[in-house]
Design a protein around this motif. Structure first.
Motif, PDB file in Angstrom:
ATOM      1  N   LYS A   1     -32.851  12.368 -17.174  1.00 37.09           N
ATOM      2  CA  LYS A   1     -31.500  12.891 -16.959  1.00 37.09           C
ATOM      3  C   LYS A   1     -30.900  12.326 -15.674  1.00 37.09           C
ATOM      4  CE  LYS A   1     -28.895  17.221 -17.292  1.00 37.09           C
ATOM      5  NZ  LYS A   1     -29.013  18.692 -17.503  1.00 37.09           N
ATOM      6  N   LEU A   2     -31.714  12.184 -14.649  1.00 37.96           N
ATOM      7  CA  LEU A   2     -31.247  11.605 -13.385  1.00 37.96           C
ATOM      8  C   LEU A   2     -30.875  10.133 -13.552  1.00 37.96           C
ATOM      9  CD1 LEU A   2     -33.766  13.289 -10.938  1.00 37.96           C
ATOM     10  CD2 LEU A   2     -31.268  13.489 -10.834  1.00 37.96           C
ATOM     11  N   ALA A   3     -31.661   9.421 -14.326  1.00 36.37           N
ATOM     12  CA  ALA A   3     -31.373   7.999 -14.559  1.00 36.37           C
ATOM     13  C   ALA A   3     -30.028   7.833 -15.267  1.00 36.37           C
ATOM     14  CB  ALA A   3     -32.490   7.363 -15.382  1.00 36.37           C
ATOM     15  N   GLU A   4     -29.786   8.661 -16.281  1.00 36.37           N
ATOM     16  CA  GLU A   4     -28.511   8.616 -17.004  1.00 36.37           C
ATOM     17  C   GLU A   4     -27.343   8.963 -16.080  1.00 36.37           C
ATOM     18  OE1 GLU A   4     -26.172  11.067 -20.549  1.00 36.37           O
ATOM     19  OE2 GLU A   4     -28.307  11.409 -20.203  1.00 36.37           O
ATOM     20  N   SER A   5     -27.521   9.987 -15.261  1.00 35.24           N
ATOM     21  CA  SER A   5     -26.467  10.417 -14.345  1.00 35.24           C
ATOM     22  C   SER A   5     -26.168   9.341 -13.305  1.00 35.24           C
ATOM     23  CB  SER A   5     -26.878  11.717 -13.651  1.00 35.24           C
ATOM     24  OG  SER A   5     -27.120  12.736 -14.585  1.00 35.24           O
TER      25      SER A   5
END
Length: 278
Positions: free
Chosen positions: A57-61
């Motif tokens: 989720k952090l990578a996508e954000s």
């Protein structure tokens, strides 16, 4: 392989540093959002390991932020007047400088007043006033159905029963008279080069841009406002930092008295207000 909180923060800051002046704050905000913790937690438990789901989720954000999307749209929330507001790409992101118009509203509101917020968007101005002045009744209107939906969610979130939210193209569906009218209308010129840069390119065009060098909607709001204002009541609008003289001229020609402008926290002329004499 997952990383610790501290490790992810350091790597995210390095990536964001090249394109984001507030890279540290934005990295911390994204991490706090994904973890569901406040920022103090990040510094209290820097060695805590992230789960793979959190990493993903952090990578996508982070990719979205690196492309220029504002953090507020990524996490779906923005603070204004020390209140959290739901936001999405159908509403402008509430900005700290807009708090100036809330301050002016509170200074000019008599007891048990009726207030109209034109172009309410996420409802930030209307709900901030309503929170501070529960004796007042606020009508908050917007032409966008999606904005009305967001403003309603925010009203319900803060349990502000003294706010009525409904669809209206400026004054079109408004009835009655008011002791104060406030508005943060579109005021950017369609030719402004900043529209295609940074976060502005993600925000709703119709909420940003107005004809006649950005003054068309302000002119309409000011010219029609006296029909809806009680005697000696005030109208105030937010505008661009270079528009003070033009906006004051609109107020004066429309017959308002005690026309003045107020600066934002950066020292830029940001809000002009005038008093109805009728």
């Amino acid at each position: 392989m997952t990383r610790s909180i501290a490790s992810w923060l350091n790597e995210a800051c390095e990536q964001l540093r090249q394109c984001d002046d507030n890279f540290r704050r934005d990295a911390e905000t994204l991490l706090s959002w994904v973890l569901g913790k406040n920022r103090v937690y990040l510094f209290t438990w820097p060695e805590k390991m992230l789960t793979q789901e959190q990493e993903n989720k952090l990578a996508e954000s982070l990719v979205r932020r690196l492309k220029g999307e504002p953090v507020a749209y990524i996490i779906g929330e923005q603070e204004f007047w020390s209140m959290p507001f739901y936001v999405n790409r159908h509403t402008l992101i509430p900005r700290p400088d807009t708090e100036v118009i809330v301050e002016q509203a509170l200074k000019h509101l008599p007891p048990d007043s009726r207030v109209l917020d034109l172009g309410t968007g996420s409802g930030a101005i209307a709900l901030a006033v309503a929170k501070e002045r529960r004796d007042c009744r606020i009508d908050a209107v917007d032409f966008s159905e999606q904005a009305i939906e967001q403003a309603t969610k925010n009203r319900d979130r803060h349990c502000l029963e003294n706010v009525s939210i409904y669809q209206s193209h400026w004054y079109q569906s408004v009835s009655g008279s008011f002791d104060l009218i406030v508005s943060n209308p579109p005021y950017i010129d369609a030719e402004d080069e900043h529209l295609s840069k940074g976060g502005l390119s993600y925000e709703p065009y119709s909420a940003l841009v107005a004809e006649d060098n950005g003054l068309a909607d302000i002119q309409h709001i000011v010219n029609e406002g006296q029909k809806y204002l009680n005697r000696h009541s005030w109208l105030m609008v937010e505008h661009g930092w270079q528009q003070k003289d033009a906006v004051q001229d609109i107020f004066i020609k429309a017959g308002y008295h005690r026309v003045t402008s107020v600066q934002d926290y950066g020292g830029n002329d940001r809000v002009t207000l005038g008093q109805n004499s009728e």
